[in-house]
Design an enzyme around this catalytic site. Structure first.
Site, PDB file in Angstrom:
ATOM      1  N   ARG A 127       0.744  -1.113   0.076  1.00  0.00           N
ATOM      2  CA  ARG A 127       0.025  -0.054   0.117  1.00  0.00           C
ATOM      3  C   ARG A 127       0.829   1.319  -0.044  1.00  0.00           C
ATOM      4  O   ARG A 127       2.028   1.547   0.746  1.00  0.00           O
ATOM      5  CB  ARG A 127      -0.961   0.151   1.154  1.00  0.00           C
TER       6      ARG A 127
ATOM      7  N   GLY B 106      -3.215   4.100  -0.884  1.00  0.00           N
ATOM      8  CA  GLY B 106      -4.258   3.440  -0.462  1.00  0.00           C
ATOM      9  C   GLY B 106      -5.729   3.859  -1.048  1.00  0.00           C
ATOM     10  O   GLY B 106      -6.656   3.898  -0.673  1.00  0.00           O
TER      11      GLY B 106
ATOM     12  N   TYR C 115      -2.834   9.212 -14.889  1.00  0.00           N
ATOM     13  CA  TYR C 115      -3.288   9.990 -15.857  1.00  0.00           C
ATOM     14  C   TYR C 115      -3.609  11.474 -15.183  1.00  0.00           C
ATOM     15  O   TYR C 115      -4.094  11.646 -14.214  1.00  0.00           O
ATOM     16  CB  TYR C 115      -4.693   9.668 -16.669  1.00  0.00           C
TER      17      TYR C 115
ATOM     18  N   ILE D 136       7.880  -1.478  -5.414  1.00  0.00           N
ATOM     19  CA  ILE D 136       8.718  -0.472  -5.973  1.00  0.00           C
ATOM     20  C   ILE D 136       8.848   0.737  -4.651  1.00  0.00           C
ATOM     21  O   ILE D 136       7.846   1.090  -4.039  1.00  0.00           O
ATOM     22  CB  ILE D 136       7.519   0.491  -7.081  1.00  0.00           C
TER      23      ILE D 136
ATOM     24  N   ASN E  23      -5.867   2.076 -13.393  1.00  0.00           N
ATOM     25  CA  ASN E  23      -5.880   3.041 -12.365  1.00  0.00           C
ATOM     26  C   ASN E  23      -7.432   3.286 -11.923  1.00  0.00           C
ATOM     27  O   ASN E  23      -7.807   3.580 -10.726  1.00  0.00           O
ATOM     28  CB  ASN E  23      -5.452   4.195 -12.452  1.00  0.00           C
ATOM     29  N   TYR E  24      -8.367   2.865 -12.791  1.00  0.00           N
ATOM     30  CA  TYR E  24      -9.866   3.138 -12.191  1.00  0.00           C
ATOM     31  C   TYR E  24     -10.429   1.701 -12.021  1.00  0.00           C
ATOM     32  O   TYR E  24     -11.306   0.986 -12.440  1.00  0.00           O
ATOM     33  CB  TYR E  24     -10.831   3.828 -13.615  1.00  0.00           C
TER      34      TYR E  24
HETATM   35  C1  LIG Z   1     -10.158  10.492  -5.186  1.00  0.00           C
HETATM   36  C2  LIG Z   1      -9.174   9.613  -6.314  1.00  0.00           C
HETATM   37  C3  LIG Z   1      -9.041  10.488  -7.388  1.00  0.00           C
HETATM   38  C4  LIG Z   1      -8.182   9.975  -8.303  1.00  0.00           C
HETATM   39  N1  LIG Z   1      -7.629  10.490  -9.611  1.00  0.00           N
HETATM   40  C5  LIG Z   1      -6.844  10.034 -10.308  1.00  0.00           C
HETATM   41  C6  LIG Z   1      -6.391  10.580 -11.566  1.00  0.00           C
HETATM   42  O1  LIG Z   1      -6.597  11.824 -11.468  1.00  0.00           O
HETATM   43  N2  LIG Z   1      -5.647   9.911 -12.209  1.00  0.00           N
HETATM   44  C7  LIG Z   1      -5.244   8.727 -12.250  1.00  0.00           C
HETATM   45  O2  LIG Z   1      -4.782   8.285 -13.083  1.00  0.00           O
HETATM   46  N3  LIG Z   1      -6.084   8.108 -11.333  1.00  0.00           N
HETATM   47  C8  LIG Z   1      -6.821   8.467 -10.388  1.00  0.00           C
HETATM   48  N4  LIG Z   1      -7.302   7.958  -9.409  1.00  0.00           N
HETATM   49  C9  LIG Z   1      -6.688   6.402  -9.264  1.00  0.00           C
HETATM   50  C10 LIG Z   1      -5.632   6.113  -8.487  1.00  0.00           C
HETATM   51  O3  LIG Z   1      -4.419   6.442  -9.455  1.00  0.00           O
HETATM   52  C11 LIG Z   1      -5.254   4.664  -8.425  1.00  0.00           C
HETATM   53  O4  LIG Z   1      -6.116   4.352  -7.447  1.00  0.00           O
HETATM   54  C12 LIG Z   1      -3.962   4.461  -7.844  1.00  0.00           C
HETATM   55  O5  LIG Z   1      -3.766   3.012  -7.766  1.00  0.00           O
HETATM   56  C13 LIG Z   1      -3.813   4.996  -6.536  1.00  0.00           C
HETATM   57  O6  LIG Z   1      -2.300   4.778  -5.910  1.00  0.00           O
HETATM   58  P1  LIG Z   1      -2.175   4.548  -4.502  1.00  0.00           P
HETATM   59  O7  LIG Z   1      -0.470   4.182  -4.063  1.00  0.00           O
HETATM   60  O8  LIG Z   1      -2.917   5.773  -3.698  1.00  0.00           O
HETATM   61  O9  LIG Z   1      -3.189   3.490  -4.158  1.00  0.00           O
HETATM   62  P2  LIG Z   1      -2.942   2.141  -3.374  1.00  0.00           P
HETATM   63  O10 LIG Z   1      -4.167   1.571  -2.871  1.00  0.00           O
HETATM   64  O11 LIG Z   1      -1.804   2.222  -2.298  1.00  0.00           O
HETATM   65  O12 LIG Z   1      -2.226   1.091  -4.592  1.00  0.00           O
HETATM   66  C14 LIG Z   1      -2.824   0.820  -5.606  1.00  0.00           C
HETATM   67  C15 LIG Z   1      -2.335  -0.566  -6.227  1.00  0.00           C
HETATM   68  O13 LIG Z   1      -0.942  -0.454  -6.510  1.00  0.00           O
HETATM   69  C16 LIG Z   1      -0.286  -1.416  -5.629  1.00  0.00           C
HETATM   70  N5  LIG Z   1       0.947  -0.811  -4.898  1.00  0.00           N
HETATM   71  C17 LIG Z   1       0.850   0.283  -4.241  1.00  0.00           C
HETATM   72  N6  LIG Z   1       2.015   0.802  -4.036  1.00  0.00           N
HETATM   73  C18 LIG Z   1       2.830  -0.238  -4.698  1.00  0.00           C
HETATM   74  C19 LIG Z   1       4.347  -0.107  -4.736  1.00  0.00           C
HETATM   75  N7  LIG Z   1       5.205   0.673  -4.079  1.00  0.00           N
HETATM   76  N8  LIG Z   1       4.819  -1.248  -5.150  1.00  0.00           N
HETATM   77  C20 LIG Z   1       4.031  -1.992  -5.917  1.00  0.00           C
HETATM   78  N9  LIG Z   1       2.716  -1.952  -6.117  1.00  0.00           N
HETATM   79  C21 LIG Z   1       2.071  -1.048  -5.343  1.00  0.00           C
HETATM   80  C22 LIG Z   1      -1.163  -1.794  -4.493  1.00  0.00           C
HETATM   81  O14 LIG Z   1      -1.008  -3.010  -4.104  1.00  0.00           O
HETATM   82  C23 LIG Z   1      -2.634  -1.694  -5.473  1.00  0.00           C
HETATM   83  O15 LIG Z   1      -2.544  -2.783  -6.084  1.00  0.00           O
HETATM   84  C24 LIG Z   1      -7.907   8.415  -8.251  1.00  0.00           C
HETATM   85  C25 LIG Z   1      -8.265   7.614  -7.343  1.00  0.00           C
HETATM   86  C26 LIG Z   1      -9.140   8.429  -6.218  1.00  0.00           C
HETATM   87  C27 LIG Z   1      -9.617   7.559  -4.871  1.00  0.00           C
END
Ligand SMILES: Cc1cc2nc3c(=O)[nH]c(=O)nc-3n(C[C@H](O)[C@H](O)[C@H](O)COP(=O)(O)OP(=O)(O)OC[C@H]3O[C@@H](n4cnc5c(N)ncnc54)[C@H](O)[C@@H]3O)c2cc1C
Ligand SMILES: *[C@@H]1O[C@H](CO)[C@@H](O)[C@H](O)[C@H]1NC(C)=O
Ligand SMILES: *[C@@H]1O[C@H](CO)[C@@H](O)[C@H](O)[C@H]1NC(C)=O
Length: 530
Positions: A108, A111, A188, A239, A472-473
């Site tokens: 994570r 999140g 994106y 990563i 990502n969605y």
């Molecule tokens: C309010 C909101 C707005 C958003 N806006 C956008 C947007 O503008 N553009 C866009 O592209 N997306 C957008 N998203 C989607 C977002 O990019 C994805 O949910 C993305 O996966 C979030 O990354 P995170 O590290 O916060 O999530 P996490 O929930 O921590 O991780 C997402 C996934 O990646 C994996 N992961 C996380 N960290 C690592 C790591 N260090 N190494 C390997 N795997 C890992 C996790 O296991 C999981 O499968 C949005 C989401 C939300 C909730």
């Protein structure tokens, strides 16, 4: 009588079974925790990074980076422990010790996973939490930066702006997205037509592989480096950090938001928008966002479409451009707001006028939501648009964001990264619905069903064979595997939608770098068929 004793035996058996399986978890957890120190750097005691369920900080730590209320109920399975790595060696130790003790991990960063895959699993698991690994190191002379996975993109934007107002990084709108998940899933944002996605601006990475080794681009090789840019990192390793290229922006950018209802000609405008939005200058990004509002005739519902734009340049250049290319929108000087690029990030996230410090916030709010995605390759005819509006009113509350492609996205080959949705796409759709727990226990199913109905009704207008989706969605409806196994045939269903022809190359890389499928989740890349 016989029935009663049978069910008694059965429930005794179940209790025994539960007891035994819990005990198994406990010993593997103990063994796992005992294993950690010997693989951790002696100057950074790993014990300080471990939150067991008995620790009073376990629950707040679990919730701090879990954005979807849907997965925060008492019924949601919780991790056995959280390892909030404070040093890279804690990441290595977690991988080595989880693997040797048969525990699954969920990685994570921020999140934000729409389906909670970074913090929920149906099999015994620990969370490897990256939020302490959040350094950002900017080299403005070389126009590069190293950013650790646990940093947020808001922190990145803030730190770039502290050094210069003519550099930026193309990534998402929400400040709290984690660099780890957001970038590995594509990344994106509204500079996509000029600079592509986040993954198109990555030049190096550090990753912990399944053997606990730290690799960089050179030592991981080009196949693995290719795979982690767009397929989500979680199938291949952890990563630690990305090396990014900063991109150039002008000192002033212009934003606008013009809304039109059906009565004001929204249907014709959206029709025209489909024809031009992906062909406009690369500096110009105009999102169309249809939603249901009050104000139809006789107090009925109607549709309002917001055209939210960003131009990398001053309004004096934007206005003549709009007059030439998209006069139908009628954009005027009074609609335009000029600001620095970093201020535009506040604008897009609804924080205009606030201090830049809001970029550093890490709020713990959560909400109930479901999202889905689609790609559109052909202009939707006006009757089609009218059907869509009718359906939106029927399934309210569902709204959409239509994000234009084209520009730089057309120039990057579909095989350059695992992300395959390049030339030929007019726009991407994000479908959204939100609800609150005040709406009763049925609200979750009801809203998810409404969103699925909307998605179903869109079938004639969107990509097919496969019906493409954006990783990502995250949307579990497009296919999934159980937590504890990865079946190739299941994976091919979601894999072809997310990666198209790149899927088989991902399978090849996966089979080479993680042959026992340690790194898995419901939508991970499978091993090849034996
Ligand atoms: C309010 C909101 C707005 C958003 N806006 C956008 C947007 O503008 N553009 C866009 O592209 N997306 C957008 N998203 C989607 C977002 O990019 C994805 O949910 C993305 O996966 C979030 O990354 P995170 O590290 O916060 O999530 P996490 O929930 O921590 O991780 C997402 C996934 O990646 C994996 N992961 C996380 N960290 C690592 C790591 N260090 N190494 C390997 N795997 C890992 C996790 O296991 C999981 O499968 C949005 C989401 C939300 C909730
Ligand atoms: C909870 O865990 C943290 C991190 O390991 C540790 O610093 C803290 O002392 C623990 N608290 C309790 C009450 O055990
Ligand atoms: C996965 O879990 C399910 C349900 O707990 C179980 O029936 C199945 O046998 C498991 N599969 C594997 C491969 O462990």
């Amino acid at each position: 009588m016989i029935k009663a004793s049978m069910s008694l035996t059965l429930s005794m058996f179940l209790v025994l079974f539960l007891f035994v399986s819990l005990a198994t978890c406990d010993t593997s957890l103990d063994n796992f925790l005992q294993c950690l120190p010997s693989h951790s750097h002696p100057s950074y005691p790993v014990s300080r990074a471990v939150y067991r369920r008995s620790n009073s900080s376990f629950e707040p730590t679990f919730r701090a980076y879990a954005k979807a209320s849907r997965f925060l109920t008492s019924a949601t399975p919780k991790p056995l422990a959280i390892i909030a790595a404070m040093h890279e060696s804690h990441v290595q130790a977690t991988v080595i010790c989880a693997k040797s003790n048969g525990l699954q991990i969920r990685i994570r960063s921020g999140g934000h996973d729409y389906e909670g895959l970074s913090y929920v699993s149906n099999v015994p698991f620990v969370i490897l939490d990256m939020f302490n690994l959040r350094s950002i190191d900017i080299d403005i002379v070389r126009k590069t930066a190293w950013i650790q996975s646990g940093a947020t993109i808001g922190e990145l934007y803030y730190n770039i702006a502290k050094k210069s107002n003519v550099f930026a990084f193309p990534a998402g709108v929400c400040f709290t997205l984690g660099a780890g998940g957001h970038i590995s899933g594509g990344g994106y944002g509204n500079m996509m037509r000029k600079y592509g996605l986040s993954i198109d601006n990555i030049v190096d990475a550090k990753l912990v592989d399944v053997n606990g080794k730290i690799l960089d681009r050179k030592s991981m090789g080009e196949d693995l480096f290719w795979a982690i840019r767009g397929s989500g990192g979680a199938s291949f390793g952890v990563i630690l950090s990305w090396k990014i290229n900063l991109v150039q922006v002008p000192p002033k950018v212009t934003t606008f938001n013009v809304a039109k209802t059906l009565k004001e000609g929204a249907t014709d405008l959206v029709y025209r928008w489909q024809e031009v939005a992906s062909k406009l200058d690369q500096e110009l990004f105009i999102r169309a966002s249809p939603q249901v509002v009050n104000g139809g005739s006789g107090g009925s519902k109607t549709i309002s479409v917001s055209f939210i734009g960003q131009f990398l340049g001053p309004s004096s250049k934007l206005l003549p451009l709009m007059k030439r290319r998209f006069p139908e929108l009628g954009l005027q000087q009074k609609d335009c707001n000029e600001m620095s690029w970093v201020e535009s990030t506040l604008y897009w996230f609804g924080r205009s006028g606030r201090s830049l410090d809001v970029l550093l916030d890490r709020p713990t709010e959560t909400s109930f939501f479901k999202r889905k995605s689609d790609y559109v390759k052909n202009v939707i005819p006006k009757e089609g648009l009218e059907n869509i509006w009718k359906m939106m009113i029927k399934v309210e509350p569902v709204w959409m964001q239509w994000n234009p492609y084209g520009g730089r996205m057309d120039e990057i080959p579909a095989t350059a990264t695992p992300f395959p949705h390049r030339a030929g796409n007019l726009f991407k759709i994000q479908y959204s619905t939100d609800w609150s727990d005040q709406e009763g226990s049925e609200a979750t199913n009801r809203h998810i069903n409404l969103l699925r109905q909307m998605y179903e009704a869109m079938t004639p207008y969107v990509s097919k064979d496969p019906r493409e989706a954006f990783l990502n969605y995250r949307d579990i409806d497009i296919g999934s595997n159980p937590s504890n196994q990865t079946n190739f045939e299941n994976a091919k269903v979601y894999g072809s939608k997310l990666f198209k022809d790149n899927f088989m190359r991902l399978v090849k890389v996966k089979s080479k770098v993680d042959p026992d499928n340690f790194f898995k989740n419901e939508q991970s890349i499978p091993l090849g068929m034996a």
